[in-house]
Design a protein around this motif. Structure first.
Motif, mmCIF file in Angstrom:
data_model
loop_
_atom_site.group_PDB
_atom_site.id
_atom_site.type_symbol
_atom_site.label_atom_id
_atom_site.label_comp_id
_atom_site.label_asym_id
_atom_site.label_seq_id
_atom_site.Cartn_x
_atom_site.Cartn_y
_atom_site.Cartn_z
ATOM 1 N N ALA A 59 0.892 -1.154 0.000
ATOM 2 C CA ALA A 59 0.000 0.000 0.000
ATOM 3 C C ALA A 59 0.933 1.208 0.000
ATOM 4 O O ALA A 59 1.235 1.794 1.030
ATOM 5 N N ALA A 60 1.433 1.527 -1.165
ATOM 6 C CA ALA A 60 2.558 2.449 -1.293
ATOM 7 C C ALA A 60 2.178 3.920 -1.179
ATOM 8 O O ALA A 60 2.921 4.701 -0.602
ATOM 9 N N HIS A 61 1.043 4.292 -1.732
ATOM 10 C CA HIS A 61 0.696 5.720 -1.808
ATOM 11 C C HIS A 61 -0.788 5.945 -1.570
ATOM 12 O O HIS A 61 -1.610 5.060 -1.778
ATOM 13 N N ALA A 62 -1.106 7.179 -1.153
ATOM 14 C CA ALA A 62 -2.492 7.553 -0.908
ATOM 15 C C ALA A 62 -3.228 7.868 -2.207
ATOM 16 O O ALA A 62 -4.444 7.951 -2.225
ATOM 17 N N GLY A 63 -2.483 8.017 -3.289
ATOM 18 C CA GLY A 63 -3.066 8.271 -4.600
ATOM 19 C C GLY A 63 -2.376 7.407 -5.626
ATOM 20 O O GLY A 63 -1.669 6.460 -5.276
ATOM 21 N N PRO A 64 -2.556 7.712 -6.902
ATOM 22 C CA PRO A 64 -1.965 6.888 -7.958
ATOM 23 C C PRO A 64 -0.437 6.807 -7.871
ATOM 24 O O PRO A 64 0.233 7.764 -7.487
ATOM 25 N N VAL A 65 0.092 5.650 -8.236
ATOM 26 C CA VAL A 65 1.535 5.481 -8.386
ATOM 27 C C VAL A 65 1.880 5.972 -9.780
ATOM 28 O O VAL A 65 1.327 5.492 -10.770
ATOM 29 N N CYS A 66 2.764 6.972 -9.872
ATOM 30 C CA CYS A 66 3.072 7.522 -11.197
ATOM 31 C C CYS A 66 4.463 7.135 -11.682
ATOM 32 O O CYS A 66 4.825 7.438 -12.808
ATOM 33 N N ASP A 84 -0.058 12.358 -3.739
ATOM 34 C CA ASP A 84 0.299 12.385 -2.315
ATOM 35 C C ASP A 84 1.670 13.043 -2.095
ATOM 36 O O ASP A 84 2.163 13.084 -0.983
ATOM 37 N N HIS A 85 2.274 13.530 -3.192
ATOM 38 C CA HIS A 85 3.505 14.321 -3.122
ATOM 39 C C HIS A 85 4.665 13.565 -2.469
ATOM 40 O O HIS A 85 5.495 14.169 -1.796
ATOM 41 N N SER A 86 4.723 12.243 -2.652
ATOM 42 C CA SER A 86 5.763 11.484 -1.945
ATOM 43 C C SER A 86 6.511 10.524 -2.858
ATOM 44 O O SER A 86 5.977 10.069 -3.879
ATOM 45 N N ILE A 87 7.733 10.247 -2.462
ATOM 46 C CA ILE A 87 8.568 9.225 -3.081
ATOM 47 C C ILE A 87 9.057 8.343 -1.951
ATOM 48 O O ILE A 87 9.518 8.837 -0.916
ATOM 49 N N HIS A 88 8.927 7.017 -2.133
ATOM 50 C CA HIS A 88 9.338 6.059 -1.107
ATOM 51 C C HIS A 88 10.399 5.123 -1.662
ATOM 52 O O HIS A 88 10.339 4.729 -2.832
ATOM 53 N N VAL A 89 11.334 4.743 -0.792
ATOM 54 C CA VAL A 89 12.332 3.731 -1.124
ATOM 55 C C VAL A 89 12.006 2.499 -0.291
ATOM 56 O O VAL A 89 11.840 2.597 0.925
ATOM 57 N N TRP A 90 11.929 1.341 -0.961
ATOM 58 C CA TRP A 90 11.516 0.092 -0.322
ATOM 59 C C TRP A 90 12.601 -0.971 -0.436
ATOM 60 O O TRP A 90 13.252 -1.087 -1.465
ATOM 61 N N ASP A 91 12.734 -1.761 0.603
ATOM 62 C CA ASP A 91 13.465 -3.020 0.510
ATOM 63 C C ASP A 91 12.397 -4.028 0.118
ATOM 64 O O ASP A 91 11.618 -4.477 0.948
ATOM 65 N N THR A 102 8.917 13.962 0.781
ATOM 66 C CA THR A 102 7.694 14.635 0.354
ATOM 67 C C THR A 102 8.078 15.988 -0.228
ATOM 68 O O THR A 102 9.159 16.524 0.057
ATOM 69 N N HIS A 103 7.188 16.524 -1.034
ATOM 70 C CA HIS A 103 7.448 17.799 -1.700
ATOM 71 C C HIS A 103 6.121 18.511 -1.886
ATOM 72 O O HIS A 103 5.069 17.874 -1.978
ATOM 73 N N ALA A 104 6.159 19.810 -1.947
ATOM 74 C CA ALA A 104 4.932 20.599 -2.083
ATOM 75 C C ALA A 104 4.270 20.411 -3.446
ATOM 76 O O ALA A 104 3.062 20.554 -3.568
ATOM 77 N N GLU A 105 5.065 20.041 -4.455
ATOM 78 C CA GLU A 105 4.529 19.912 -5.808
ATOM 79 C C GLU A 105 4.106 18.463 -6.093
ATOM 80 O O GLU A 105 4.579 17.533 -5.453
#
Length: 187
Positions: A59-66, A84-91, A102-105
């Motif tokens: 469940a990576a993001h609150a909105g679409p994965v782009c 959701d203005h976020s980038i995640h790094v996963w193992d 996170t970023h404002a844009e």
């Protein structure tokens, strides 16, 4: 659903079903395919069996994965969520999130520059955001070192507790022997 096609003769080979919303991003790692969707989930597929690995759904993001990509040096999965203005790094071996930005844009796309070990994300506002993946590697290394030190500390505490318990047991045995000696002397 994800459709696999042969190139050429451009014929459908398989359809992989698992997402309930449109698929918006893909990334390959050998015989594994990662797919992100409008629901914000990321799934992992085995391309040999053409089936989802059911144990792996993020469940990576609150909105679409782009955007999705794999960092070649570490094998980490990076997911980019637009709204959701976020980038995640996963193992992805453990499904553990290692780091987030996170970023404002609103993000729209994601790329990786191997020479500088930098993630670059494009935004709806026509900007590029640069993120250092080596900072994640440093944080993961520090976290592993801290965990190893915590294990060593716990082992030291256990040895100390065992020594204290052994000393207390020896003292109790000694008291019993002394009391027996006094009783025998009095008899």
């Amino acid at each position: 659903q994800i459709s696999l096609w042969s190139l050429p003769p451009h014929e459908p080979q398989a359809t992989m079903k698992g997402h309930t919303d449109p698929v918006t991003a893909l990334a390959l790692d050998g015989n594994f395919l990662f797919s992100g969707s409008d629901s914000g989930t990321v799934r992992l597929w085995d391309l040999h069996s053409r089936a989802p690995l059911s144990a792996f759904t993020l469940a990576a993001h609150a909105g679409p994965v782009c955007g999705l990509l794999l960092v070649p040096e570490s094998g980490w999965l990076v997911s980019c969520g637009g709204t959701d203005h976020s980038i995640h790094v996963w193992d992805y071996g453990t499904g553990r999130k290692l780091h987030s930005w996170t970023h404002a844009e609103t993000f729209r796309c994601l790329a990786y520059l191997r020479t500088t070990r930098t993630l670059v994300a494009g935004t709806d506002e026509h900007n590029l955001v640069s993120l250092r993946i080596r900072d994640v590697a440093d944080a993961v290394r520090r976290s592993q070192e801290e965990a190893e030190e915590a294990v060593r500390e716990a082992e030291r505490a256990a040895r100390k507790a065992a020594a204290v318990a052994a000393t207390a047991a020896d003292a109790e045995v000694g008291k019993g022997a002394g009391a027996r000696a006094v009783a025998e002397a009095m008899a």
